[in-house]
Design a protein around this motif. Structure first.
Motif, PDB file in Angstrom:
ATOM      1  N   LEU A 143      12.558  18.378  -7.573  1.00 21.70           N
ATOM      2  CA  LEU A 143      13.254  16.772  -8.082  1.00 21.70           C
ATOM      3  C   LEU A 143      14.462  16.747  -6.684  1.00 21.70           C
ATOM      4  CD1 LEU A 143      14.189  15.523  -9.931  1.00 21.70           C
ATOM      5  CD2 LEU A 143      16.360  17.439 -10.023  1.00 21.70           C
ATOM      6  N   ILE A 144      13.784  17.212  -5.432  1.00 22.50           N
ATOM      7  CA  ILE A 144      14.880  17.263  -3.973  1.00 22.50           C
ATOM      8  C   ILE A 144      13.829  16.190  -3.470  1.00 22.50           C
ATOM      9  CG2 ILE A 144      15.211  17.594  -1.832  1.00 22.50           C
ATOM     10  CD1 ILE A 144      16.611  20.336  -3.119  1.00 22.50           C
ATOM     11  N   SER A 145      12.706  16.380  -3.535  1.00 24.09           N
ATOM     12  CA  SER A 145      11.235  15.855  -3.277  1.00 24.09           C
ATOM     13  C   SER A 145      11.230  14.153  -3.722  1.00 24.09           C
ATOM     14  CB  SER A 145      10.379  16.496  -2.829  1.00 24.09           C
ATOM     15  OG  SER A 145      10.507  17.301  -2.460  1.00 24.09           O
ATOM     16  N   ALA A 146      11.221  14.744  -5.076  1.00 27.78           N
ATOM     17  CA  ALA A 146      11.000  13.316  -5.654  1.00 27.78           C
ATOM     18  C   ALA A 146      12.514  12.429  -5.219  1.00 27.78           C
ATOM     19  CB  ALA A 146      11.089  13.303  -7.347  1.00 27.78           C
ATOM     20  N   ILE A 147      13.956  13.142  -5.556  1.00 29.22           N
ATOM     21  CA  ILE A 147      15.519  12.045  -4.928  1.00 29.22           C
ATOM     22  C   ILE A 147      14.578  11.039  -3.270  1.00 29.22           C
ATOM     23  CG2 ILE A 147      17.338  12.454  -4.132  1.00 29.22           C
ATOM     24  CD1 ILE A 147      17.685  14.051  -6.426  1.00 29.22           C
ATOM     25  N   ALA A 148      13.500  12.280  -2.541  1.00 29.57           N
ATOM     26  CA  ALA A 148      13.832  11.478  -0.965  1.00 29.57           C
ATOM     27  C   ALA A 148      12.547   9.958  -1.205  1.00 29.57           C
ATOM     28  CB  ALA A 148      13.001  12.607  -0.309  1.00 29.57           C
ATOM     29  N   ILE A 149      11.674  10.343  -2.218  1.00 31.34           N
ATOM     30  CA  ILE A 149      10.993   9.452  -2.659  1.00 31.34           C
ATOM     31  C   ILE A 149      11.957   8.271  -2.862  1.00 31.34           C
ATOM     32  CG2 ILE A 149       8.713   8.789  -3.736  1.00 31.34           C
ATOM     33  CD1 ILE A 149       7.469  10.963  -3.159  1.00 31.34           C
ATOM     34  N   VAL A 150      12.051   8.135  -3.705  1.00 29.76           N
ATOM     35  CA  VAL A 150      13.447   7.117  -4.521  1.00 29.76           C
ATOM     36  C   VAL A 150      14.268   6.558  -3.459  1.00 29.76           C
ATOM     37  CG1 VAL A 150      15.085   6.663  -6.333  1.00 29.76           C
ATOM     38  CG2 VAL A 150      12.941   7.823  -6.524  1.00 29.76           C
ATOM     39  N   SER A 151      14.778   7.195  -2.573  1.00 28.62           N
ATOM     40  CA  SER A 151      15.495   7.130  -1.259  1.00 28.62           C
ATOM     41  C   SER A 151      15.001   5.830  -0.460  1.00 28.62           C
ATOM     42  CB  SER A 151      16.649   7.749  -0.772  1.00 28.62           C
ATOM     43  OG  SER A 151      16.909   7.884   0.556  1.00 28.62           O
ATOM     44  N   ILE A 152      13.573   6.447  -0.281  1.00 30.64           N
ATOM     45  CA  ILE A 152      12.455   5.610   0.486  1.00 30.64           C
ATOM     46  C   ILE A 152      12.247   4.804   0.142  1.00 30.64           C
ATOM     47  CG2 ILE A 152      10.461   5.807   1.460  1.00 30.64           C
ATOM     48  CD1 ILE A 152      10.124   8.549   2.318  1.00 30.64           C
ATOM     49  N   LEU A 153      11.772   4.477  -1.524  1.00 25.93           N
ATOM     50  CA  LEU A 153      11.884   3.427  -1.924  1.00 25.93           C
ATOM     51  C   LEU A 153      12.846   2.181  -1.799  1.00 25.93           C
ATOM     52  CD1 LEU A 153       9.755   4.245  -5.239  1.00 25.93           C
ATOM     53  CD2 LEU A 153       8.805   3.257  -3.182  1.00 25.93           C
ATOM     54  N   PHE A 154      14.358   2.443  -2.690  1.00 24.38           N
ATOM     55  CA  PHE A 154      14.922   1.651  -2.830  1.00 24.38           C
ATOM     56  C   PHE A 154      15.736   1.341  -1.022  1.00 24.38           C
ATOM     57  CE2 PHE A 154      16.296   3.167  -6.533  1.00 24.38           C
ATOM     58  CZ  PHE A 154      16.223   2.754  -6.820  1.00 24.38           C
ATOM     59  N   GLN A 155      15.158   2.317   0.308  1.00 26.50           N
ATOM     60  CA  GLN A 155      15.460   1.823   1.192  1.00 26.50           C
ATOM     61  C   GLN A 155      16.486   2.233   1.876  1.00 26.50           C
ATOM     62  OE1 GLN A 155      14.210  -2.286   2.350  1.00 26.50           O
ATOM     63  NE2 GLN A 155      11.944  -1.481   2.631  1.00 26.50           N
ATOM     64  N   MET A 214       0.727  -1.037   0.560  1.00 24.31           N
ATOM     65  CA  MET A 214       0.002   0.416  -0.027  1.00 24.31           C
ATOM     66  C   MET A 214       1.168   1.540  -0.097  1.00 24.31           C
ATOM     67  SD  MET A 214      -3.017   1.322   0.470  1.00 24.31           S
ATOM     68  CE  MET A 214      -3.590   2.538   0.603  1.00 24.31           C
ATOM     69  N   ILE A 215       1.523   1.626   0.175  1.00 21.91           N
ATOM     70  CA  ILE A 215       2.917   2.890   0.864  1.00 21.91           C
ATOM     71  C   ILE A 215       3.717   2.445  -0.857  1.00 21.91           C
ATOM     72  CG2 ILE A 215       4.368   3.478   1.834  1.00 21.91           C
ATOM     73  CD1 ILE A 215       3.546   2.560   5.289  1.00 21.91           C
ATOM     74  N   LYS A 216       3.762   1.274  -0.719  1.00 29.16           N
ATOM     75  CA  LYS A 216       5.148   1.249  -2.857  1.00 29.16           C
ATOM     76  C   LYS A 216       3.449   2.220  -3.225  1.00 29.16           C
ATOM     77  CE  LYS A 216       7.662  -1.472  -5.099  1.00 29.16           C
ATOM     78  NZ  LYS A 216       8.323  -2.669  -5.036  1.00 29.16           N
ATOM     79  N   SER A 217       2.671   2.174  -2.923  1.00 32.78           N
ATOM     80  CA  SER A 217       1.828   1.961  -4.552  1.00 32.78           C
ATOM     81  C   SER A 217       1.737   4.460  -4.113  1.00 32.78           C
ATOM     82  CB  SER A 217       0.414   1.501  -4.719  1.00 32.78           C
ATOM     83  OG  SER A 217       0.261   1.864  -3.154  1.00 32.78           O
ATOM     84  N   ILE A 218       2.122   4.572  -2.636  1.00 34.75           N
ATOM     85  CA  ILE A 218       1.624   5.746  -2.396  1.00 34.75           C
ATOM     86  C   ILE A 218       2.493   6.697  -3.052  1.00 34.75           C
ATOM     87  CG2 ILE A 218       1.690   7.443  -0.972  1.00 34.75           C
ATOM     88  CD1 ILE A 218      -0.783   5.470   0.320  1.00 34.75           C
ATOM     89  N   LEU A 219       3.951   5.869  -3.053  1.00 35.13           N
ATOM     90  CA  LEU A 219       4.963   6.635  -3.515  1.00 35.13           C
ATOM     91  C   LEU A 219       5.492   6.945  -4.040  1.00 35.13           C
ATOM     92  CD1 LEU A 219       7.362   5.114  -0.471  1.00 35.13           C
ATOM     93  CD2 LEU A 219       6.221   7.080  -0.581  1.00 35.13           C
ATOM     94  N   ILE A 220       4.866   5.524  -4.973  1.00 38.51           N
ATOM     95  CA  ILE A 220       4.883   5.432  -6.752  1.00 38.51           C
ATOM     96  C   ILE A 220       3.946   6.228  -7.637  1.00 38.51           C
ATOM     97  CG2 ILE A 220       4.475   4.191  -9.163  1.00 38.51           C
ATOM     98  CD1 ILE A 220       5.549   1.711  -7.487  1.00 38.51           C
ATOM     99  N   LEU A 221       2.584   6.598  -6.363  1.00 34.56           N
ATOM    100  CA  LEU A 221       2.100   7.693  -7.351  1.00 34.56           C
ATOM    101  C   LEU A 221       2.767   8.801  -7.958  1.00 34.56           C
ATOM    102  CD1 LEU A 221      -1.082   8.827  -8.354  1.00 34.56           C
ATOM    103  CD2 LEU A 221      -1.605   8.138  -6.201  1.00 34.56           C
ATOM    104  N   SER A 222       3.134   9.185  -6.070  1.00 35.24           N
ATOM    105  CA  SER A 222       3.722  10.491  -5.772  1.00 35.24           C
ATOM    106  C   SER A 222       4.685  10.590  -7.149  1.00 35.24           C
ATOM    107  CB  SER A 222       3.981  10.639  -4.403  1.00 35.24           C
ATOM    108  OG  SER A 222       4.724   9.511  -3.808  1.00 35.24           O
TER     109      SER A 222
END
Length: 94
Positions: free
Chosen positions: A44-56, A1-9
């Motif tokens: 771009l900073i926000s998107a990189i932070a989300i990618v960092s969360i996705l890749f843990q 669920m959280i992963k899909s929300i992060l991908i949507l964001s």
């Protein structure tokens, strides 16, 4: 669920960056272009932070810091250029 929300964001941040890029290219005045580039940097900073969360991983944190510093310095220098016409003032001896 959280992963899909992060991908949507991530997709929404990508759309926001694309729309802002159009404003940076078409923008009627130079200050509009400067603000658009600043908004692209923040998104771009926000998107990189989300990618960092996705890749843990914490590997992208340095990239976020460097990008934030560069975006801030470029916004300040463009603002100074708009205000005075020069970025670095040199005092000359007559």
């Amino acid at each position: 669920m959280i992963k899909s929300i992060l991908i949507l964001s991530l997709l929404l941040f990508g759309a926001a960056i694309a729309i802002t890029l159009i404003r940076a290219i078409v923008g009627p005045t130079f200050p509009d272009r400067v603000i658009a580039m600043d908004v692209i940097g923040v998104n771009l900073i926000s998107a990189i932070a989300i990618v960092s969360i996705l890749f843990q991983t914490k590997a992208f944190l340095e990239v976020i810091l460097i990008l934030g510093i560069l975006a801030f310095i470029s916004t300040i220098s463009f603002s100074k250029f708009i205000e005075r016409g020069v970025i670095i003032e040199r005092k000359r001896k007559h």
